[in-house]
Design a protein around this motif. Sequence first.
Motif, mmCIF file in Angstrom:
data_model
loop_
_atom_site.group_PDB
_atom_site.id
_atom_site.type_symbol
_atom_site.label_atom_id
_atom_site.label_comp_id
_atom_site.label_asym_id
_atom_site.label_seq_id
_atom_site.Cartn_x
_atom_site.Cartn_y
_atom_site.Cartn_z
ATOM 1 N N ARG A 7 0.825 -1.214 0.000
ATOM 2 C CA ARG A 7 0.000 0.000 0.000
ATOM 3 C C ARG A 7 0.858 1.262 0.000
ATOM 4 O O ARG A 7 0.493 2.260 -0.624
ATOM 5 C CB ARG A 7 -0.934 -0.010 1.203
ATOM 6 C CG ARG A 7 -2.001 -1.107 1.094
ATOM 7 C CD ARG A 7 -2.963 -1.082 2.245
ATOM 8 N NE ARG A 7 -3.766 0.147 2.163
ATOM 9 C CZ ARG A 7 -4.414 0.670 3.186
ATOM 10 N NH1 ARG A 7 -4.367 0.102 4.361
ATOM 11 N NH2 ARG A 7 -5.112 1.771 3.032
ATOM 12 N N LEU A 8 1.990 1.226 0.676
ATOM 13 C CA LEU A 8 2.894 2.374 0.703
ATOM 14 C C LEU A 8 3.469 2.630 -0.693
ATOM 15 O O LEU A 8 3.459 3.758 -1.182
ATOM 16 C CB LEU A 8 4.030 2.117 1.702
ATOM 17 C CG LEU A 8 5.084 3.205 1.816
ATOM 18 C CD1 LEU A 8 4.479 4.445 2.460
ATOM 19 C CD2 LEU A 8 6.268 2.705 2.618
ATOM 20 N N ILE A 9 3.921 1.583 -1.342
ATOM 21 C CA ILE A 9 4.561 1.722 -2.657
ATOM 22 C C ILE A 9 3.587 2.195 -3.723
ATOM 23 O O ILE A 9 3.954 2.987 -4.585
ATOM 24 C CB ILE A 9 5.243 0.399 -3.052
ATOM 25 C CG1 ILE A 9 6.471 0.165 -2.164
ATOM 26 C CG2 ILE A 9 5.645 0.395 -4.515
ATOM 27 C CD1 ILE A 9 7.092 -1.202 -2.306
ATOM 28 N N ILE A 10 2.354 1.738 -3.662
ATOM 29 C CA ILE A 10 1.408 2.169 -4.701
ATOM 30 C C ILE A 10 0.611 3.401 -4.287
ATOM 31 O O ILE A 10 -0.227 3.879 -5.036
ATOM 32 C CB ILE A 10 0.459 1.030 -5.123
ATOM 33 C CG1 ILE A 10 -0.440 0.584 -3.972
ATOM 34 C CG2 ILE A 10 1.226 -0.124 -5.718
ATOM 35 C CD1 ILE A 10 -1.519 -0.388 -4.407
ATOM 36 N N GLY A 11 0.893 3.947 -3.103
ATOM 37 C CA GLY A 11 0.254 5.188 -2.668
ATOM 38 C C GLY A 11 -1.206 5.032 -2.317
ATOM 39 O O GLY A 11 -2.010 5.909 -2.593
ATOM 40 N N GLU A 12 -1.558 3.937 -1.686
ATOM 41 C CA GLU A 12 -2.951 3.647 -1.372
ATOM 42 C C GLU A 12 -3.430 4.318 -0.082
ATOM 43 O O GLU A 12 -4.604 4.268 0.233
ATOM 44 C CB GLU A 12 -3.136 2.129 -1.284
ATOM 45 C CG GLU A 12 -4.490 1.657 -1.704
ATOM 46 C CD GLU A 12 -4.550 0.143 -1.782
ATOM 47 O OE1 GLU A 12 -4.614 -0.514 -0.725
ATOM 48 O OE2 GLU A 12 -4.506 -0.370 -2.910
ATOM 49 N N PRO A 17 2.342 7.508 5.465
ATOM 50 C CA PRO A 17 2.304 7.159 6.886
ATOM 51 C C PRO A 17 3.672 7.111 7.560
ATOM 52 O O PRO A 17 3.750 6.856 8.752
ATOM 53 C CB PRO A 17 1.656 5.775 6.877
ATOM 54 C CG PRO A 17 2.056 5.199 5.568
ATOM 55 C CD PRO A 17 2.109 6.344 4.611
ATOM 56 N N ILE A 18 4.743 7.360 6.824
ATOM 57 C CA ILE A 18 6.082 7.339 7.413
ATOM 58 C C ILE A 18 6.784 8.654 7.094
ATOM 59 O O ILE A 18 6.378 9.394 6.202
ATOM 60 C CB ILE A 18 6.917 6.132 6.921
ATOM 61 C CG1 ILE A 18 7.073 6.160 5.402
ATOM 62 C CG2 ILE A 18 6.283 4.820 7.369
ATOM 63 C CD1 ILE A 18 7.980 5.065 4.853
ATOM 64 N N LEU A 23 9.718 5.712 -0.663
ATOM 65 C CA LEU A 23 8.889 4.632 -1.211
ATOM 66 C C LEU A 23 7.452 5.063 -1.483
ATOM 67 O O LEU A 23 6.714 4.365 -2.172
ATOM 68 C CB LEU A 23 8.860 3.450 -0.242
ATOM 69 C CG LEU A 23 10.181 2.741 -0.005
ATOM 70 C CD1 LEU A 23 10.004 1.669 1.063
ATOM 71 C CD2 LEU A 23 10.707 2.135 -1.283
ATOM 72 N N TRP A 24 7.060 6.206 -0.962
ATOM 73 C CA TRP A 24 5.683 6.666 -1.089
ATOM 74 C C TRP A 24 5.305 6.838 -2.545
ATOM 75 O O TRP A 24 5.926 7.588 -3.285
ATOM 76 C CB TRP A 24 5.497 7.963 -0.321
ATOM 77 C CG TRP A 24 4.166 8.617 -0.513
ATOM 78 C CD1 TRP A 24 3.943 9.807 -1.116
ATOM 79 C CD2 TRP A 24 2.894 8.128 -0.104
ATOM 80 N NE1 TRP A 24 2.603 10.092 -1.099
ATOM 81 C CE2 TRP A 24 1.930 9.076 -0.489
ATOM 82 C CE3 TRP A 24 2.477 6.977 0.545
ATOM 83 C CZ2 TRP A 24 0.584 8.903 -0.228
ATOM 84 C CZ3 TRP A 24 1.136 6.820 0.796
ATOM 85 C CH2 TRP A 24 0.208 7.768 0.411
ATOM 86 N N ASN A 25 4.294 6.105 -2.965
ATOM 87 C CA ASN A 25 3.747 6.198 -4.311
ATOM 88 C C ASN A 25 4.819 6.001 -5.387
ATOM 89 O O ASN A 25 4.818 6.667 -6.410
ATOM 90 C CB ASN A 25 3.030 7.538 -4.498
ATOM 91 C CG ASN A 25 1.949 7.451 -5.550
ATOM 92 O OD1 ASN A 25 1.583 6.365 -5.989
ATOM 93 N ND2 ASN A 25 1.440 8.584 -5.957
#
Length: 62
Positions: A7-12, A17-18, A23-25
């Motif tokens: 969820r972090l990698i795809i920006g869900e 949240p960090i 890695l965000w989106n």
Amino acid sequence: MAEFLRRLIIGEFDACPISDTTLWNAGTGRFLHWREERRLQDEGIDPWTGEPDPYADIGFDD
């Protein structure tokens, strides 16, 4: 944890949240075994980009 990272990698999430947004989106992620990473580094290739590593022949003190 895997679901959180996905969820972090795809920006869900509504917001990152960090504190580190590297890695965000990011869009996509891939698994790279440490042995494969080391093999590519030994060949002078950046394991994450596939491009020649400009720092391959430089030694750094530990």
